[in-house]
Design a protein around this motif. Structure first.
Motif, PDB file in Angstrom:
ATOM      1  N   ASP A  91     -29.074 -12.552  51.822  1.00 27.32           N
ATOM      2  CA  ASP A  91     -30.016 -11.611  51.213  1.00 27.32           C
ATOM      3  C   ASP A  91     -29.481 -10.184  51.255  1.00 27.32           C
ATOM      4  O   ASP A  91     -29.675  -9.416  50.318  1.00 27.32           O
ATOM      5  CB  ASP A  91     -31.369 -11.702  51.926  1.00 27.32           C
ATOM      6  CG  ASP A  91     -32.424 -10.836  51.281  1.00 27.32           C
ATOM      7  OD1 ASP A  91     -32.523 -10.853  50.031  1.00 27.32           O
ATOM      8  OD2 ASP A  91     -33.141 -10.142  52.012  1.00 27.32           O
ATOM      9  N   TRP A 133     -28.747 -18.203  54.518  1.00 29.51           N
ATOM     10  CA  TRP A 133     -29.683 -17.695  53.512  1.00 29.51           C
ATOM     11  C   TRP A 133     -30.199 -16.306  53.887  1.00 29.51           C
ATOM     12  O   TRP A 133     -30.277 -15.406  53.055  1.00 29.51           O
ATOM     13  CB  TRP A 133     -30.849 -18.664  53.358  1.00 29.51           C
ATOM     14  CG  TRP A 133     -31.736 -18.339  52.206  1.00 29.51           C
ATOM     15  CD1 TRP A 133     -32.930 -17.677  52.242  1.00 29.51           C
ATOM     16  CD2 TRP A 133     -31.492 -18.633  50.835  1.00 29.51           C
ATOM     17  NE1 TRP A 133     -33.450 -17.546  50.983  1.00 29.51           N
ATOM     18  CE2 TRP A 133     -32.586 -18.134  50.096  1.00 29.51           C
ATOM     19  CE3 TRP A 133     -30.469 -19.269  50.157  1.00 29.51           C
ATOM     20  CZ2 TRP A 133     -32.675 -18.252  48.722  1.00 29.51           C
ATOM     21  CZ3 TRP A 133     -30.562 -19.391  48.785  1.00 29.51           C
ATOM     22  CH2 TRP A 133     -31.650 -18.885  48.078  1.00 29.51           C
ATOM     23  N   THR A 134     -30.525 -16.135  55.158  1.00 26.78           N
ATOM     24  CA  THR A 134     -31.011 -14.834  55.625  1.00 26.78           C
ATOM     25  C   THR A 134     -29.915 -13.779  55.530  1.00 26.78           C
ATOM     26  O   THR A 134     -30.169 -12.645  55.124  1.00 26.78           O
ATOM     27  CB  THR A 134     -31.505 -14.951  57.075  1.00 26.78           C
ATOM     28  OG1 THR A 134     -32.511 -15.956  57.127  1.00 26.78           O
ATOM     29  CG2 THR A 134     -32.080 -13.649  57.571  1.00 26.78           C
TER      30      THR A 134
END
Length: 156
Positions: free
Chosen positions: A35, A31-32
């Motif tokens: 981004d 998820w990080t």
């Protein structure tokens, strides 16, 4: 000797908890990374250009952004400060839609965007190996994370 039902339940419970922890680490790393990676990987139709870094602060660096095509160059365009950005150098960048923030483009930008996932893979490896007793999978996970981090390091 056959294990009792409570020992079996404890073993299964430990594996389930460790699988959840490893999964959480990997999802957080993905998820990080996503981004930033989405702007680099799915850059078709987005504004591309070159950033000449002139100054760096604590969190960001800025400089003159020269977009490809008709828009004129703009001064003061920010990019996140990292070991991959140095004052006085030029970088191929992509503009994040709806913002004035830039991210590195090209193969080095792709590798740098996935660094958090590489770290998550390295963190998940001991959990998989020790908590779930899957040593081969743990070594594969650690190797994948190390290769990703080494690739990003050498892309600098």
């Amino acid at each position: 000797m056959k294990p009792s039902s409570s020992q079996l339940a404890l073993s299964v419970g430990r594996r389930v908890v460790m699988a959840c922890v490893a999964g959480l680490l990997l999802v957080a790393g993905f998820w990080t990374s996503w981004d930033t990676a989405q702007h680099v990987l799915l850059s078709k139709g987005r504004e591309h250009g070159t950033l000449s870094v002139t100054e760096c602060g604590d969190a960001t660096c800025s400089g003159t952004y020269d977009p490809e095509g008709p828009p004129p160059p703009r001064a003061g365009a920010p990019i996140e400060r990292s070991v991959a950005v140095k004052k006085g150098r030029e970088y191929e960048v992509v503009l994040k839609p709806g913002t004035d923030e830039l991210v590195r483009a090209g193969s080095s930008g792709v590798l740098l965007a996935w660094v958090p996932l590489g770290g998550a893979l390295l963190l998940a490896a001991p959990v998989v190996g020790g908590g779930m007793r899957l040593t081969r999978t743990a070594w594969g996970t650690a190797l994948a994370g190390a290769v990703l981090l080494a690739g990003a390091f050498f892309a600098l």
